[in-house]
Write a protein that holds these residues in place. Sequence first.
Motif, PDB file in Angstrom:
ATOM      1  N   ILE A  78       0.834  -1.209   0.000  1.00 48.14           N
ATOM      2  CA  ILE A  78       0.000   0.000   0.000  1.00 48.14           C
ATOM      3  C   ILE A  78       0.863   1.250   0.000  1.00 48.14           C
ATOM      4  N   TYR A  79       1.914   1.255   0.810  1.00 43.91           N
ATOM      5  CA  TYR A  79       2.750   2.442   0.930  1.00 43.91           C
ATOM      6  C   TYR A  79       3.819   2.452  -0.162  1.00 43.91           C
ATOM      7  N   LEU A  80       3.564   3.235  -1.208  1.00 44.39           N
ATOM      8  CA  LEU A  80       4.498   3.381  -2.319  1.00 44.39           C
ATOM      9  C   LEU A  80       4.869   4.847  -2.462  1.00 44.39           C
TER      10      LEU A  80
ATOM     11  N   ALA B 286      -9.397  -2.043  -0.129  1.00 43.24           N
ATOM     12  CA  ALA B 286      -8.831  -3.236  -0.750  1.00 43.24           C
ATOM     13  C   ALA B 286      -9.927  -4.244  -1.060  1.00 43.24           C
ATOM     14  N   MET B 287     -10.852  -4.399  -0.121  1.00 37.46           N
ATOM     15  CA  MET B 287     -11.952  -5.340  -0.318  1.00 37.46           C
ATOM     16  C   MET B 287     -12.800  -4.927  -1.513  1.00 37.46           C
ATOM     17  N   ARG B 288     -13.106  -3.619  -1.598  1.00 46.26           N
ATOM     18  CA  ARG B 288     -13.908  -3.121  -2.717  1.00 46.26           C
ATOM     19  C   ARG B 288     -13.178  -3.267  -4.045  1.00 46.26           C
ATOM     20  N   GLY B 289     -11.862  -3.258  -3.983  1.00 44.59           N
ATOM     21  CA  GLY B 289     -11.071  -3.422  -5.206  1.00 44.59           C
ATOM     22  C   GLY B 289     -10.924  -4.866  -5.638  1.00 44.59           C
TER      23      GLY B 289
ATOM     24  N   TYR C  74      -5.563 -10.006   2.413  1.00 45.95           N
ATOM     25  CA  TYR C  74      -4.892  -8.820   2.946  1.00 45.95           C
ATOM     26  C   TYR C  74      -3.968  -9.290   4.066  1.00 45.95           C
ATOM     27  N   LEU C  75      -2.662  -9.290   3.806  1.00 46.14           N
ATOM     28  CA  LEU C  75      -1.676  -9.734   4.789  1.00 46.14           C
ATOM     29  C   LEU C  75      -0.997  -8.531   5.419  1.00 46.14           C
ATOM     30  N   ILE C  76      -1.009  -8.475   6.747  1.00 48.30           N
ATOM     31  CA  ILE C  76      -0.409  -7.356   7.470  1.00 48.30           C
ATOM     32  C   ILE C  76       1.036  -7.687   7.825  1.00 48.30           C
TER      33      ILE C  76
ATOM     34  N   LYS D 281      -3.083  -0.757   8.709  1.00 48.34           N
ATOM     35  CA  LYS D 281      -4.095  -1.453   9.497  1.00 48.34           C
ATOM     36  C   LYS D 281      -5.400  -0.675   9.609  1.00 48.34           C
ATOM     37  N   ASP D 282      -5.479   0.514   9.027  1.00 48.95           N
ATOM     38  CA  ASP D 282      -6.695   1.314   9.168  1.00 48.95           C
ATOM     39  C   ASP D 282      -7.834   0.685   8.376  1.00 48.95           C
TER      40      ASP D 282
END
Length: 224
Positions: free
Chosen positions: A55-57, A95-98, A103-105, A87-88
């Motif tokens: 997510i963080y790019l 992500a779910m909507r996409g 989803y691995l934390i 984690k928000d």
Amino acid sequence: MIRVLVVDDDFMVAKVHSGYVERTDGFSVVGVAHTGADAVRAVRDLRPDLVLLDIYLPDQDGLSVLRELRSDPSTVDTDVIVITAAKDVETVRGAMRGGVLHYLIKPFSYAALRDQLLHFATLQEKLRRLASAGQEDVDDVFGARPRTASTLPKGLAQPTAELVEQALRDHPDGLSASECAQVTALSRPSARRYLEHFAETGRADVRLRYGSTGRPERQYHWRS
């Protein structure tokens, strides 16, 4: 061979995750990207079967990359698993909507990623074989199989069931009831009850292990 693109802004983390993928039978890394733009370009050029998406790019967040992939006819069929420290709830919901598969934390173990990769491979093979899908098949694809305490028979507890499940996941070569009892600190009869429940509900396979003497021993294997 399932072809995987690893997307992560951290070069060392990307290397570790690539190593995890290469360790898993049936999977290979076809590319690594460290920015969102590179990720989109790599998906278009390399056509991977699966993307492990951070997510963080540095240039855009992973959800923006996901939306771009989903809006392009040439990349819309590529499956995605998110791998992130985010984690928000809004990110998880996005992500779910996409349409991500999982989803691995971060940080996560090799076993955690391996389970998801093998699950992906199993679903892909199942979908290839099916001419039409029944409800059980659809539940497998969408992860709708219930896992609440109410699904357990009377006398079995959800926390203990999760303990036994994790023991099986951590031992892919399988466990007998005695071995499971040692790993979980349960009594052998208790461990066997949970193992038999998993076998009866199709979540574990049972194989017979023959020793040099005596009766064969039942060995339980978690189904990926």
